[in-house]
Each structure stands twice: as C-alpha cells, then as structure tokens.
Design an enzyme around this catalytic site. Structure first.
Site, PDB file in Angstrom:
ATOM      1  N   ARG A  96      17.032  38.941  33.705  1.00 23.06           N
ATOM      2  CA  ARG A  96      18.047  37.912  33.943  1.00 23.06           C
ATOM      3  C   ARG A  96      18.241  37.027  32.713  1.00 23.06           C
ATOM      4  NH1 ARG A  96      17.287  33.324  37.034  1.00 23.06           N
ATOM      5  NH2 ARG A  96      15.441  34.239  38.018  1.00 23.06           N
ATOM      6  N   TYR A 150      45.924  35.843  36.807  1.00 25.43           N
ATOM      7  CA  TYR A 150      45.404  36.795  37.775  1.00 25.43           C
ATOM      8  C   TYR A 150      45.200  36.078  39.108  1.00 25.43           C
ATOM      9  CZ  TYR A 150      41.840  39.629  40.120  1.00 25.43           C
ATOM     10  OH  TYR A 150      41.125  40.342  41.044  1.00 25.43           O
ATOM     11  N   ASP A 215      42.925  34.244  28.599  1.00 23.35           N
ATOM     12  CA  ASP A 215      42.585  35.528  29.206  1.00 23.35           C
ATOM     13  C   ASP A 215      43.297  36.608  28.407  1.00 23.35           C
ATOM     14  OD1 ASP A 215      42.386  37.840  30.801  1.00 23.35           O
ATOM     15  OD2 ASP A 215      42.279  36.670  32.645  1.00 23.35           O
ATOM     16  N   LYS A 240      38.636  46.460  32.948  1.00 22.63           N
ATOM     17  CA  LYS A 240      39.936  47.041  32.651  1.00 22.63           C
ATOM     18  C   LYS A 240      39.891  47.855  31.357  1.00 22.63           C
ATOM     19  CE  LYS A 240      41.221  44.644  36.285  1.00 22.63           C
ATOM     20  NZ  LYS A 240      40.168  43.653  36.526  1.00 22.63           N
TER      21      LYS A 240
END
Length: 421
Positions: A96, A150, A215, A240
């Site tokens: 982590r 988005y 973005d 993407k």
C-alpha cells in the site's frame, strides 16, 4: 440545426508521432537525461534500467509485503513518508506504500506528460477523489469547474460526497468564481462527451494561484500536454487510451513532486492502490500509445467527415486537436443506432483498439441532472463514438447500416465531403 453542420474538422498535424507542443518540437525536458521524442519515451520510459539488469521485459512484483530485519530502518522510512509523502529510500516496505512495477508506470507517464512525478490509483475516480481530499485537508473545499465533464466526475463534485462544494461556470467566469477557500479549478478538454475544447493557457491564467486540474483522458500526451499550457495537475482515466485494450482499470495524476507526495499519503491512507499487474499492463500500453492514437485518429477523422456529409446526421463534433473520439447527433432515434451496430461494440468506456459506441444521456452521463446535462450540450440525440483500429471502410459500412435508410442525395454529399478534404 442544419443537416450536416460540423465543428472543427481538422486532422492533427503530427505525421511522425513526435508529440505536440507549442513550438512543434515534440520534446520533453523535465526529469530525464537527454530530451527524446515522445514516441521514443513511450517505448523506453520506465524501462531504462532493464538492460543493466539483464532482462528485456519489465518484471512484475506481486508482493504485498517485503521482508526486512532492519526494523529501525523501516521506522525511519515510514517517518519520512509521513512527513512529505516522498517515495521511501531503500527496499519496499508494504504494497500500500508503493510497488516497483507500478512505479515504472508512474515514471513513464510523468515523462510523457512532462511532469516531475505521477501517482497511480486503482481507477480514474480514485485519482480524482485523492486530489479533492488533498485540497480538502488543507481547508480548500471549494472547486470551480467547467461543464461538461465525465458524468461521474460531475456527480462526485455536485453531490459533495467528499465534502467539496462546486461552482459551475463558463470558462470566462472562472476568475470571478474564485474564493479564498477555492482549492481547485477542474476542466476537461476535449470534453466528455461533446469534445468541446478550451484554451487551457487562458484558463490557467484565470486560475491565478489556484491549481488547474486538466482531465487529459481524451487527448493523451500524444495530442497535448496540459502542463505546457499552465495546468498544475493532469488527470487520466488510465483505463482508456493509456491501457488501450479494454482489459485494465486504473487512474493517474501527473504533477509536481510536492503535490505527488500529498497524493501518495492519501493513497496510503485510503488504500486506492493500483494492482501491480495493472501497472504492468498500463506500462505496456504506453509503448504503443502514439501509434494507436495516430491510427485511430486517422480513422476518426475519416468517419467524422462522412458523418458530417450525411443527411441522417444533424451535427458532428470533432475537436481541432484531432483524436479518436467523434460525437454526433442523429435526426432519428439514437437508440436504434445503438441497437443496429454489429461490428462496432455498443458499450460504455473508450480508448480501446476496437470501436465502441454509446448513448451518453443513457449511460456515461445518466447520473448528471437532465437539465444540467442538456445545458452542457449533451443532447438526448447525441452518440459518442470511440474509434478503434479496424479498417475504416468496415466501420463505415456498419455505421451506414445502423443509421438506417438515407435518401439517394446523401451518397453524393458524403462522397463530395471526402473528395474535398
């Protein structure tokens, strides 16, 4: 709207795939040895040490924890991380806190975006959430944002799920909307799903000292690098184009090292880590990113031109920067088009090697209030096409069939549009 109206039909001028910047050099500077073309960085960044290790493919480190008999040393590294979020020196401590395979992807993405650092997360929404939490922890809960974004980004901001408050503005209203507690300005260009473009340099100027988060999922660093235009933070849904094959989820923020340290601290505390196998797949995806974006963009530009000349289509949106996304509005029922495709996959998401189509008002932006959605230009007749690498004639044949019967003159108009390009 007149039949066949068309926004910004331009193909990006970068035939060699060297990358895009204001001077046309396609070179990056920060954080690397000698400047290299973007296509070269895509292949080699994050892998520069492999030959010295005697391996060709990057190793995948699946460890969740790492043995150490030096507990005092581990304590010192954890104390240092708690101070500024810098990547711990020496061997890893815990999955982590960081992972060597994921770190390779982060290094490569930072090189492609021209930033000091990048921090990867399990998804793009986890990445955005971490940015908001960093600013909220500093008492800067207010966000200024420009629609469209988005749909889930819009929802996260509007619903205030992380305690943030958002003011939605037109680009010209950014400066007037800033407050003492404004921690972030967020934009997306080209925007999802309308492909509307912003002057990022002008937006960054309007932000003053407030960080601009851009973005860059649709454009990728192949078409633009927002930090060169003044953005401080660059967000990607790595699911993407960066991954590029529809088989991996991830998110990443490219930024300076100071902000990266804070993001790592949030990631450690909240656990939104990227799996090492996902990091490996994303690093592999970057190596073909320029080639895939150029080829898919060529297909998209061709389809955009044909759709613009088709009487069954009332409007086509295609950005001046180019890219592999096309949005278009139909005169008939958009649901019939979704139901009618056979080669093209009717599915949410984008950026894969195969072509996808979806109806934003029903899926990706359904969660946005209908009035806000329409006000941002997301009409009920809008379809979003993520163009892949198939032969363009096969793609057009599928779209042509799905659009239904057209009058004879439509064929003439389409052929003329192609011939005049």
């Amino acid at each position: 709207m007149d039949s066949g109206s068309f926004d910004a039909y331009d193909v990006p001028a970068d035939p060699q795939g060297t990358g895009h910047d204001p001077n046309g050099t396609g070179r990056r500077v920060p954080g690397g040895p000698a400047p290299r073309a973007l296509a070269t960085e895509a292949v080699h960044a994050g892998r520069d040490d492999l030959a010295r290790q005697g391996v060709h493919a990057p190793p995948i480190d699946l460890s969740t924890t790492y043995p150490s008999h030096d507990s005092r040393g581990e304590a010192a590294r954890i104390d240092a991380f708690a101070t500024d979020g810098a990547e711990p020196e020496g061997p890893p401590v815990y999955g982590r806190l960081g992972n060597p395979t994921v770190a390779r992807f982060e290094t490569a993405l930072a090189r492609l975006e021209g930033t000091e650092s990048a921090v990867a997360f399990a998804t793009g929404m986890a990445a955005l959430s971490a940015v908001l939490l960093v600013r909220s922890a500093m008492g800067l809960r207010h966000v200024v944002a420009v629609r469209p974004l988005y749909g889930c980004s819009d929802h996260l901001l509007t619903a205030g799920l992380l305690g943030s408050e958002v003011t939605w503005v037109d680009p010209a209203g950014i400066a007037d909307a800033l407050r003492p507690d404004t921690g972030l300005v967020m934009v997306e260009s080209p925007a999802n799903p309308t492909l509307a473009e912003l002057d990022l340099r002008a937006v960054a100027h309007a932000c003053g000292s407030v960080p601009l988060l851009a973005d860059n999922t649709f454009a990728t660093p192949v078409l633009q690098r927002p930090v060169e235009q003044g953005a401080r933070l660059v967000l990607h849904s790595a699911t993407k184009y960066l991954g590029g094959h529809g088989d991996v989820m991830g998110g990443v923020v490219a930024c300076d090292e100071e902000f990266a340290g804070r993001l790592r601290q949030v990631r450690f505390a909240t656990g939104g880590v990227l799996h090492p196998l996902a990091g490996y797949l994303l690093l592999r995806g970057l190596s073909t990113l320029p080639v895939r974006v150029r080829a898919a963009s060529s297909n998209a530009a061709e389809l955009a031109g044909r759709l613009a000349a088709d009487p069954r289509v009332t409007r086509v949106h295609y950005p001046r920067i180019g890219g592999a996304m096309v949005a278009f509005e139909v005169g008939g029922d958009p649901h019939d088009v979704i139901a009618g495709v056979r080669l093209i996959t009717p599915a949410v998401s984008l950026g894969s090697v195969d072509t996808l189509i979806q109806h934003p008002a029903s899926i990706s932006h359904r969660i946005v209030d209908a009035d806000d959605r329409r006000g941002a230009g997301v009409s009920d007749r809008l379809l979003r096409l993520s163009v892949g690498l198939e032969d363009v004639e096969d793609l057009w044949a599928d779209l042509d069939r799905a659009l239904g019967t057209a009058p004879g003159p439509g064929r003439v108009l389409r052929e003329a549009a192609v011939a005049n390009r």
